[in-house]
Design an enzyme around this catalytic site. Structure first.
Site, PDB file in Angstrom:
ATOM      1  N   HIS A 159       0.804  -1.220   0.000  1.00 57.00           N
ATOM      2  CA  HIS A 159       0.000   0.000   0.000  1.00 57.00           C
ATOM      3  C   HIS A 159       0.836   1.269   0.000  1.00 57.00           C
ATOM      4  O   HIS A 159       0.279   2.373  -0.011  1.00 57.00           O
ATOM      5  CB  HIS A 159      -0.947   0.001   1.198  1.00 57.00           C
ATOM      6  CG  HIS A 159      -2.022  -1.035   1.106  1.00 57.00           C
ATOM      7  ND1 HIS A 159      -3.248  -0.793   0.539  1.00 57.00           N
ATOM      8  CD2 HIS A 159      -2.042  -2.338   1.481  1.00 57.00           C
ATOM      9  CE1 HIS A 159      -3.986  -1.887   0.592  1.00 57.00           C
ATOM     10  NE2 HIS A 159      -3.279  -2.847   1.151  1.00 57.00           N
ATOM     11  N   ASP A 200       3.443   9.307  -1.993  1.00 55.52           N
ATOM     12  CA  ASP A 200       2.305   8.600  -1.415  1.00 55.52           C
ATOM     13  C   ASP A 200       1.962   7.403  -2.291  1.00 55.52           C
ATOM     14  O   ASP A 200       1.959   7.510  -3.526  1.00 55.52           O
ATOM     15  CB  ASP A 200       1.088   9.521  -1.320  1.00 55.52           C
ATOM     16  CG  ASP A 200       0.234   9.222  -0.091  1.00 55.52           C
ATOM     17  OD1 ASP A 200       0.382   8.128   0.474  1.00 55.52           O
ATOM     18  OD2 ASP A 200      -0.567  10.085   0.290  1.00 55.52           O
TER      19      ASP A 200
END
Length: 752
Positions: A179, A388
């Site tokens: 993730h 991110d």
């Protein structure tokens, strides 16, 4: 009655945290549901599967319950977690969690994978604890996972777990999803050598590895190639154990939940209250967890530059700066919180006036109700992470804007930028660019806002979190067929036993054994390959049986083979069939050849070797090889293709042929190969047992000429003419040892 095969496969989710937190209050367990994108998204997927009756009753979520639970309460927690949340807890001590989570995970992996190497800590004790906790998770998972289940492991905390699970249950289907970003090779290689190898090998224990973006997947494949040497084809890696698929799955959100949020009366009331309070301002929203990767200071600096350059907007624009507490007590985060608050104070002191506070700052957690209300009242959402993995805030904002208005400003460093190209994309390191984006966002007409947002909303609605999870799970399930196809050619124990029995009963045997790679391990430098004493002993035992004709084949020069095997009664094939030697005879050449061509070819080889550090040229009597195993793989593949094209033009009117083998380019005479060499032995006597073991494309010529009754074995999973595959050279040697243990008859004097 439904067939057992029609039942849904059990799904086991394994993550660092469970979908709830538990605390002990007066010796009683108190449960509280967890927040966060992963928990929310997977919970939505599980609920949708339950409604559709596509989830097995045996499913479970495995993870840490959020606090240390002492042994007397653990069995109670197991029962309640299973009953209330269909979950199974993993118990860790405070010391284990501190060194694992706050230590290696968040002091080593998190900063490095987010491109903050200066924040990265390299401590051996933290690495050892990381390995230990992954083993604890493996033991816990094996207590509940059923062999026919699908195991879906999540995130950077558990990168060693896939391999550990496969070691205990080789047939278990295991998926892994990262993730956070996977960094480029140049950043990943900053990890100590043993750590990075074990992390990659741990991940390659999975059947399917998922990333948010294509870029992250490519970074992973590059590291696998450069560190472990495994090449990929269309995102699939063939390791000695299995096929591993690497795929992109951009995580979505529960679109309907956000798009229908304002239908909730409580959320609508909170939104109207905010609108009343902020009615005279254009509202910019910034909401993020406190973390140096989120670029919160950068967006404040960008807002400051915007105010400096746009005096006409003073008193008309505010930024709602909501910072969610994270990792309280960690020095880097405490320092960052102080820096944010100092900059907020500076901006408000410099530009603020009665009735207008430019930055409305809040340091607090935000429940869904308040978050949806904030999304709804904000004219602009400013999302500027420095790096991110995905960033769901950007998607949630767009989904909540049901009337189509609003402008998203998004960092190009966020994974979401690949999907939300209609947003205003900025470089978060450039405060002037952020300021210009804010100015432009305030000027975008409503119709243009709606056009952009509607495109993004349709995309987010199509690929929501349920679709993300469903696609991953379906692809993971499909890997069963891929692995079965590969496993189908693996030499099963029953066939291995039958081969040994055939060997025992046969009277005339021939064994063709490739040297490089099949009976030894390839290294970066071919001159370092040697057979160890145990392997030499096995070949010696096989050749001592007068019923056996053992032939060692290689692309190596005859002098090397003579030095290594000349003392044994074995046949030798050198330079891929150029030179042949019976066990009791001299070397002989397979046909009349010339080496005059080398005067023109060797300089070409040397030129390309000079251009590629790590490459070298091996000259043989009637062939030449350009080796590049030790070279940079990307540069090597390009130069190998270029040189091959060059050589093909040179050899087009000759009887020379150019071959691309395993990390090498070779040129030799046409019509000479291991197959023609093998025929020299096969044509002389009638063998009732034929065995051939090889490992690369040069051995395909050998496999193709063998009789139908032959036992042909390819070491590795490459496409082959061989009847069977073995995973490694060690497995091939184990088979030969089994044959060598069959009692031999005494060789009579003078018998060949």
């Amino acid at each position: 009655m439904a067939n057992a095969s029609d039942r849904p496969q059990p799904l086991y989710i394994v993550s660092n945290r469970l979908p709830f937190n538990v605390r002990v209050d007066n010796d009683k367990l108190v449960f509280q549901e967890s927040a966060g994108g992963l928990v929310t998204g997977l919970a939505s997927y599980i609920e949708s599967c339950k409604r559709a009756n596509t989830l097995s009753e045996d499913h479970a979520w495995i993870g840490w319950p959020g606090s240390t639970v002492m042994p007397p309460l653990r069995e109670e927690l197991k029962r309640e977690a299973l009953a209330k949340f269909q979950s199974y807890p993993v118990f860790l001590s405070e010391e284990e969690m501190d060194q694992f989570y706050f230590g290696f995970c968040n002091s080593t992996i998190w900063p490095l994978f987010h491109y903050f190497p200066s924040f990265t800590v390299y401590q051996g004790n933290l690495w050892e604890q990381y390995k230990h906790v992954n083993e604890v998770f493996c033991d816990a998972a094996m207590e509940v996972v059923k062999p026919d289940g699908l195991v879906w492991v999540h995130d950077y905390h558990l990168m060693l777990l896939p391999r550990l699970l496969k070691a205990k249950a080789p047939d278990l289907l295991v998926g892994f999803f990262l993730h956070i970003p996977f960094p480029s090779f140049e950043v990943f290689r900053l990890l100590p050598g043993q750590w990075r190898r074990e992390i990659l090998e741990g991940l390659l224990g999975a059947d399917l590895i998922g990333f948010h973006t294509y870029e992250y997947g490519q970074h992973f494949l590059q590291s696998v190639l450069r560190i472990l040497g495994h090449e990929q084809r269309m995102g699939q890696i063939l390791t000695p154990e299995r096929a591993v698929k690497v795929e992109t799955f951009p995580m979505g959100i529960d679109f309907e939940k956000f798009s229908r949020a304002l239908e909730n009366a409580a959320i609508k009331a909170e939104e109207e209250e905010l609108r009343t309070t902020l009615s005279q301002f254009k509202v910019i929203l910034s909401v993020d967890r406190l973390d140096y990767s989120k670029g919160i200071l950068n967006r404040l600096e960008g807002f400051e530059s915007f105010l400096e350059a746009n005096a006409e907007h003073h008193g008309k624009v505010v930024i709602l700066m909501v910072v969610v507490p994270s990792r309280i007590g960690v020095s880097q985060y405490d320092l960052m919180k102080r820096q944010i608050e100092e900059l907020v104070g500076k901006i408000n002191g410099r530009f603020g006036k009665i009735g207008w506070t430019p930055v409305v700052y809040q340091y607090r957690s935000v429940p869904f109700q308040s978050l949806a209300a904030l999304y709804s009242v904000s004219d602009i959402c400013l999302v500027t992470p420095l790096r991110d993995g995905m960033n769901l805030v950007a998607k949630e904002y767009v989904a909540t804007r049901k009337d189509g208005t609003g402008v998203l400003i998004l960092s190009e460093m966020a994974g979401a930028a690949k999907e939300l190209a209609e947003a205003i994309i900025v470089n978060p390191n450039n405060r002037e660019e952020i300021a210009e984006a804010l100015s432009a966002a305030l000027e975008i007409p409503v119709e243009e806002q709606k056009r952009r947002n509607q495109i993004m909303q349709r995309r987010l609605q199509r690929y929501d979190v349920m679709r993300w999870a469903r696609d991953f799970v379906n692809q993971l399930a499909a890997m069963r067929d891929v692995q079965n196809r590969i496993q189908a050619k693996l030499l099963p124990d029953t066939v291995r036993t039958a081969i040994v029995d055939r060997y025992r009963q046969s009277k005339r045997r021939v064994l063709f054994l490739d040297y490089d790679g099949a009976t030894s391990h390839l290294t970066q430098y071919t001159f370092r390959i040697r057979l160890d004493e145990a392997k030499v002993h096995t070949v010696q035992k096989l050749s001592a049986d007068p019923r056996n004709t053992v032939v060692v084949l290689s692309g190596r020069p005859r002098d090397s083979l003579a030095a290594w095997f000349g003392h044994l009664p074995v046949g030798l094939v050198a330079e891929h069939g150029t030179w042949l030697k019976a066990s009791d005879g001299p070397w002989r050449i397979s046909k009349n050849l010339t080496s005059e061509w080398k005067k023109k070819v060797l300089p070409i080889f040397e030129i390309y070797a000079d251009r590629l550090p790590g490459a070298f040229v091996e000259e043989k009597e009637y062939s030449a090889v350009w080796h590049y195993r030790a070279a940079d793989p990307d540069q090597a593949s390009l130069l190998a293709a270029e040189m091959t094209d060059h050589l093909l033009k040179f050899t087009s009117q000759t009887d020379l042929q150019v071959f691309q083998g395993n990390k090498r380019v070779e040129i030799r005479h046409a019509g000479i190969n291991k197959g023609t060499a093998a025929l020299d032995w096969l044509s002389k006597r009638g063998f009732d047992f034929v065995l051939a073991i090889g490992d690369d494309s040069t051995d395909e010529d050998l496999f193709s000429v063998l009789p139908d009754s032959a036992v042909s074995i390819q070491v590795g999973f490459a496409s082959t003419h061989a009847r069977y595959n073995l995973r490694t050279a060690d497995e091939a040697m184990d088979l030969l040892k089994s044959l060598a243990e069959v009692p031999a008859i005494t060789r009579e004097p003078g018998q060949n």
